[in-house]
Design a protein around this motif. Structure first.
Motif, PDB file in Angstrom:
ATOM      1  N   GLY A   9      18.581  10.495  -6.791  1.00 39.67           N
ATOM      2  CA  GLY A   9      18.195  11.829  -6.360  1.00 39.67           C
ATOM      3  C   GLY A   9      16.973  11.843  -5.473  1.00 39.67           C
ATOM      4  N   PRO A  10      16.683  12.997  -4.852  1.00 40.75           N
ATOM      5  CA  PRO A  10      15.619  13.084  -3.840  1.00 40.75           C
ATOM      6  C   PRO A  10      14.211  12.832  -4.368  1.00 40.75           C
ATOM      7  N   LYS A  11      13.995  12.994  -5.669  1.00 37.68           N
ATOM      8  CA  LYS A  11      12.657  12.780  -6.223  1.00 37.68           C
ATOM      9  C   LYS A  11      12.417  11.322  -6.624  1.00 37.68           C
ATOM     10  N   ALA A  12      13.423  10.485  -6.501  1.00 36.43           N
ATOM     11  CA  ALA A  12      13.306   9.094  -6.931  1.00 36.43           C
ATOM     12  C   ALA A  12      12.508   8.281  -5.920  1.00 36.43           C
ATOM     13  N   GLY A  13      11.885   7.210  -6.420  1.00 33.77           N
ATOM     14  CA  GLY A  13      11.157   6.278  -5.571  1.00 33.77           C
ATOM     15  C   GLY A  13      11.560   4.854  -5.888  1.00 33.77           C
ATOM     16  N   ILE A  14      10.866   3.913  -5.265  1.00 34.67           N
ATOM     17  CA  ILE A  14      11.242   2.504  -5.401  1.00 34.67           C
ATOM     18  C   ILE A  14      11.086   2.026  -6.839  1.00 34.67           C
ATOM     19  N   LYS A  15      10.064   2.503  -7.542  1.00 33.85           N
ATOM     20  CA  LYS A  15       9.920   2.060  -8.934  1.00 33.85           C
ATOM     21  C   LYS A  15      11.094   2.539  -9.792  1.00 33.85           C
ATOM     22  N   ASP A  16      11.731   3.663  -9.421  1.00 36.37           N
ATOM     23  CA  ASP A  16      12.934   4.102 -10.131  1.00 36.37           C
ATOM     24  C   ASP A  16      14.096   3.155  -9.862  1.00 36.37           C
ATOM     25  N   LEU A  17      14.188   2.688  -8.610  1.00 42.33           N
ATOM     26  CA  LEU A  17      15.238   1.720  -8.271  1.00 42.33           C
ATOM     27  C   LEU A  17      15.029   0.427  -9.036  1.00 42.33           C
ATOM     28  N   VAL A  18      13.771  -0.001  -9.175  1.00 39.70           N
ATOM     29  CA  VAL A  18      13.459  -1.225  -9.909  1.00 39.70           C
ATOM     30  C   VAL A  18      13.748  -1.044 -11.401  1.00 39.70           C
ATOM     31  N   THR A  19      13.409   0.113 -11.943  1.00 39.82           N
ATOM     32  CA  THR A  19      13.713   0.390 -13.353  1.00 39.82           C
ATOM     33  C   THR A  19      15.218   0.428 -13.583  1.00 39.82           C
TER      34      THR A  19
ATOM     35  N   ARG B 114       0.831  -1.207   0.000  1.00 40.53           N
ATOM     36  CA  ARG B 114       0.000   0.000   0.000  1.00 40.53           C
ATOM     37  C   ARG B 114       0.863   1.253   0.000  1.00 40.53           C
ATOM     38  N   ASP B 115       1.933   1.247   0.782  1.00 40.57           N
ATOM     39  CA  ASP B 115       2.871   2.368   0.836  1.00 40.57           C
ATOM     40  C   ASP B 115       4.280   1.797   0.730  1.00 40.57           C
ATOM     41  N   PRO B 116       4.785   1.593  -0.486  1.00 46.89           N
ATOM     42  CA  PRO B 116       6.081   0.940  -0.653  1.00 46.89           C
ATOM     43  C   PRO B 116       7.209   1.612   0.115  1.00 46.89           C
ATOM     44  N   ALA B 117       7.257   2.947   0.104  1.00 48.15           N
ATOM     45  CA  ALA B 117       8.362   3.648   0.767  1.00 48.15           C
ATOM     46  C   ALA B 117       8.353   3.405   2.270  1.00 48.15           C
ATOM     47  N   ALA B 118       7.158   3.384   2.882  1.00 42.41           N
ATOM     48  CA  ALA B 118       7.062   3.144   4.314  1.00 42.41           C
ATOM     49  C   ALA B 118       7.318   1.685   4.661  1.00 42.41           C
ATOM     50  N   SER B 119       6.893   0.766   3.793  1.00 41.32           N
ATOM     51  CA  SER B 119       7.069  -0.655   4.070  1.00 41.32           C
ATOM     52  C   SER B 119       8.499  -1.117   3.849  1.00 41.32           C
ATOM     53  N   TYR B 120       9.189  -0.498   2.882  1.00 42.64           N
ATOM     54  CA  TYR B 120      10.553  -0.914   2.544  1.00 42.64           C
ATOM     55  C   TYR B 120      11.464   0.313   2.508  1.00 42.64           C
ATOM     56  N   PRO B 121      11.740   0.895   3.669  1.00 41.43           N
ATOM     57  CA  PRO B 121      12.523   2.138   3.707  1.00 41.43           C
ATOM     58  C   PRO B 121      13.928   1.973   3.150  1.00 41.43           C
ATOM     59  N   GLN B 122      14.505   0.782   3.244  1.00 43.58           N
ATOM     60  CA  GLN B 122      15.854   0.585   2.699  1.00 43.58           C
ATOM     61  C   GLN B 122      15.877   0.751   1.183  1.00 43.58           C
ATOM     62  N   LEU B 123      14.794   0.329   0.521  1.00 45.48           N
ATOM     63  CA  LEU B 123      14.702   0.510  -0.932  1.00 45.48           C
ATOM     64  C   LEU B 123      14.516   1.983  -1.279  1.00 45.48           C
ATOM     65  N   GLN B 124      13.712   2.681  -0.498  1.00 43.24           N
ATOM     66  CA  GLN B 124      13.501   4.101  -0.741  1.00 43.24           C
ATOM     67  C   GLN B 124      14.805   4.878  -0.575  1.00 43.24           C
ATOM     68  N   ARG B 125      15.566   4.570   0.467  1.00 47.40           N
ATOM     69  CA  ARG B 125      16.855   5.252   0.673  1.00 47.40           C
ATOM     70  C   ARG B 125      17.808   4.975  -0.483  1.00 47.40           C
ATOM     71  N   ALA B 126      17.859   3.720  -0.921  1.00 47.62           N
ATOM     72  CA  ALA B 126      18.763   3.362  -2.019  1.00 47.62           C
ATOM     73  C   ALA B 126      18.374   4.094  -3.299  1.00 47.62           C
ATOM     74  N   ALA B 127      17.081   4.231  -3.546  1.00 53.46           N
ATOM     75  CA  ALA B 127      16.619   4.937  -4.746  1.00 53.46           C
ATOM     76  C   ALA B 127      17.057   6.389  -4.722  1.00 53.46           C
ATOM     77  N   GLN B 128      16.898   7.047  -3.592  1.00 60.96           N
ATOM     78  CA  GLN B 128      17.256   8.466  -3.500  1.00 60.96           C
ATOM     79  C   GLN B 128      18.765   8.669  -3.536  1.00 60.96           C
ATOM     80  N   GLN B 129      19.494   7.758  -2.936  1.00 62.93           N
ATOM     81  CA  GLN B 129      20.949   7.865  -2.975  1.00 62.93           C
ATOM     82  C   GLN B 129      21.485   7.711  -4.403  1.00 62.93           C
ATOM     83  N   LYS B 130      20.847   6.865  -5.183  1.00 65.76           N
ATOM     84  CA  LYS B 130      21.345   6.594  -6.536  1.00 65.76           C
ATOM     85  C   LYS B 130      20.790   7.556  -7.574  1.00 65.76           C
TER      86      LYS B 130
END
Length: 534
Positions: free
Chosen positions: A355-365, A337-353
């Protein structure tokens, strides 16, 4: 890596009995009024005194084959049928067609004489580079001979399939000229061997069946949550007890190559990796509460990429074909329901790689693009399932990755026109028509050949509605898919029988998507006649 020719011909269906069912006789001038030994045949003295009439023949009709030929120019004449003195020969300079010639001769129970001049009653195979589209062929039947020519080996091979099927259907090849070519370059069968294993012999039988239907791709989904089915030297710990050895895979690849079929391996990631993760539980994705996500890699861990890339590099060397399927579907983190809240490690990795506007689907892409970058330098054209391509976002899937469209129901799945309007190339695996899911879970029903034959075309990518015809050039073809969700629901023999007519209907519509000439009942009767064993 060619095998002995026996591996190819061992499963071939022989057709001499069918050929004997129709006797067509040419009555040349000055020989007599009928075949030798026929009651009332003239003696030599009578023949010289009274010339026999020239036999007249009705205008020929197109050969009866599956898929049907696209163009036939009718002519008056007896056509061609196998005879004891007949042979298959290869035109001078076309020695590369020796395998095709030997196979055809074996199937028709006539002689193979090699690269020599054709004589009366022969079938001649010839390469004519630059003349015609890829996989096209011309089959000319006149004066008791057949000549099959094309710009490449695949096209000539398909011409031999037309000849074989016509002889099986009606005992002969009609007089006249066939000009034939496929409508789509990718035509095939997709097979899930991860959830339901199949023997080498069963897979080889499907390859021979596909070849006669002029299909040119076999997809192999060999890794999933249930099992990893091919021997690995880099990571033997992930391999399931029941698996194909590399020698067995090479045997399959050798036969496929001789039948002009490319094998498309699929190593799905970052989801559908349960079998691999059993040996690497430290790489399994966990949510914020520590609950494991079934089959999903934690792609924020650098070890995840190393593991998958090791396997991609190893198996891209084993599979020598043009294509590689990267999967990319149903990553469970994105279904929360809320990927960023459920998997914060993925959200952090997306933003680190990214930028701040990135989300988990960007990490997956980004994961998909990085895996494509592994296989691409190894000569592979990458493919991925359509629900692995997302709209918007900071990162976009590389434009050269082919979209294998199967659904509009999963997270990330979009109407097919969106992918096409982005300029992407698409392959059709519409789950409404082309998904044979064992046990029929999740509202799937076994598809019927009649429904495919009467309602589906390559333009029908989702549901039952076609996309606008202006996108036709971006739709590369399609594959009929067999999935083993409930593997014990059918035996391998039942699977083979269940997909028999759907596969034939799919082959017809990929070769020529126009409305077929035959009714469904006529098509089914023709398939029965062609498939009948002696």
């Amino acid at each position: 890596m060619p095998p002995s020719r026996g591996a190819l011909v061992s499963g071939a269906v022989l057709t001499a009995a069918a050929a004997a069912t129709i006797a067509i006789v040419v009555w040349p001038e000055g020989v007599g009024s009928g075949p030798a030994g026929e009651s009332g045949a003239r003696s030599p003295a009578q023949t010289s005194a009274t010339p026999s009439p020239t036999r007249s023949y009705p205008l020929s009709t197109p050969p009866r084959t599956i898929p049907a030929v696209r163009e036939h120019t009718a002519a008056h004449g007896p056509g061609w049928q196998p005879a004891p003195a007949a042979g298959v020969v290869v035109a001078h300079g076309s020695g590369a067609l020796a395998d095709e010639g030997r196979l055809l001769a074996e199937e028709l129970k006539i002689h193979y004489r090699g690269e020599v001049s054709a004589r009366a009653g022969d079938v001649e195979l010839a390469l004519v580079p630059g003349k015609g589209a890829p996989e096209s062929y011309t089959l000319d039947t006149r004066e008791g001979r057949v000549r099959i020519s094309g710009p490449d080996q695949a096209g000539v091979f398909y011409g031999t399939r037309t000849l074989k099927q016509s002889v099986r259907a009606d005992g002969r090849m009609p007089e006249g000229e066939v000009r034939d070519r496929p409508d789509r370059p990718q035509r095939g069968l997709h097979l899930d061997i991860a959830r339901k294993p199949y023997t080498v012999a069963w897979i080889e039988d499907r390859l021979r069946e596909m070849a006669d239907l002029k299909l040119n791709q076999l997809g192999l989904h060999f890794s999933d949550d249930q099992a990893f089915r091919i021997q690995s030297d880099t990571h033997p710990e992930v391999v399931s007890p029941q698996h194909l050895t590399k020698a067995q895979v090479r045997q399959i690849l050798d036969l496929a190559g001789r039948l002009h079929i490319q094998v498309v391996p699929e190593l799905d990631s970052p989801g559908h990796l349960g079998a691999v993760l059993k040996a690497h539980p430290d790489l399994q994705l966990r949510n914020v509460s520590g609950v494991r996500s079934p089959g999903s890699l934690d792609i924020s861990d650098p070890g995840a990429a190393k593991l998958v890339d090791d396997l991609l590099v190893e198996f891209s060397g084993l599979f020598g074909g043009r294509y590689w399927h990267l999967g990319a579907d149903e990553y469970l983190a994105l279904m929360a329901r809320d990927p960023a809240a459920s998997y914060p490690q993925l959200q952090r990795a997306a933003q680190q790689k990214y930028g701040p506007k990135a989300g988990i689907k960007d990490l997956v892409t980004g994961w998909l693009n990085d895996r494509a970058a592994v296989v691409r330098p190894r000569g592979k054209q990458p493919k991925a399932w359509n629900d692995g391509f997302f709209r918007d976002g900071v990162v976009h899937a590389d434009k050269d990755i082919e979209v294998e469209y199967w659904t509009g129901k999963e997270y990330g799945a979009r109407p097919p026109q969106e992918y096409l309007s982005e300029g992407r190339r698409v392959v059709n695996l519409n789950d409404e028509f082309l998904y044979y899911v064992l046990g029929q879970p999740n509202n799937f029903v076994y598809p019927t050949g009649q429904r495919i034959y009467e309602q589906w075309t390559p333009l029908v990518l989702r549901g039952t509605q076609p996309v606008p015809s202006r996108y036709s050039g971006q739709i590369l073809g399609g594959r009929f898919a067999v999935w083993g969700d409930l593997p014990n629901a059918q035996t391998p023999a039942q699977v083979a029988q269940g997909i028999r007519m759907p596969l034939r209907a799919t082959a017809q519509k990929l070769w020529d998507p126009r409305k077929p000439t035959l009714s469904w009942n006529q098509f089914r009767a023709l398939a029965t006649r062609i498939d009948k064993t002696d």
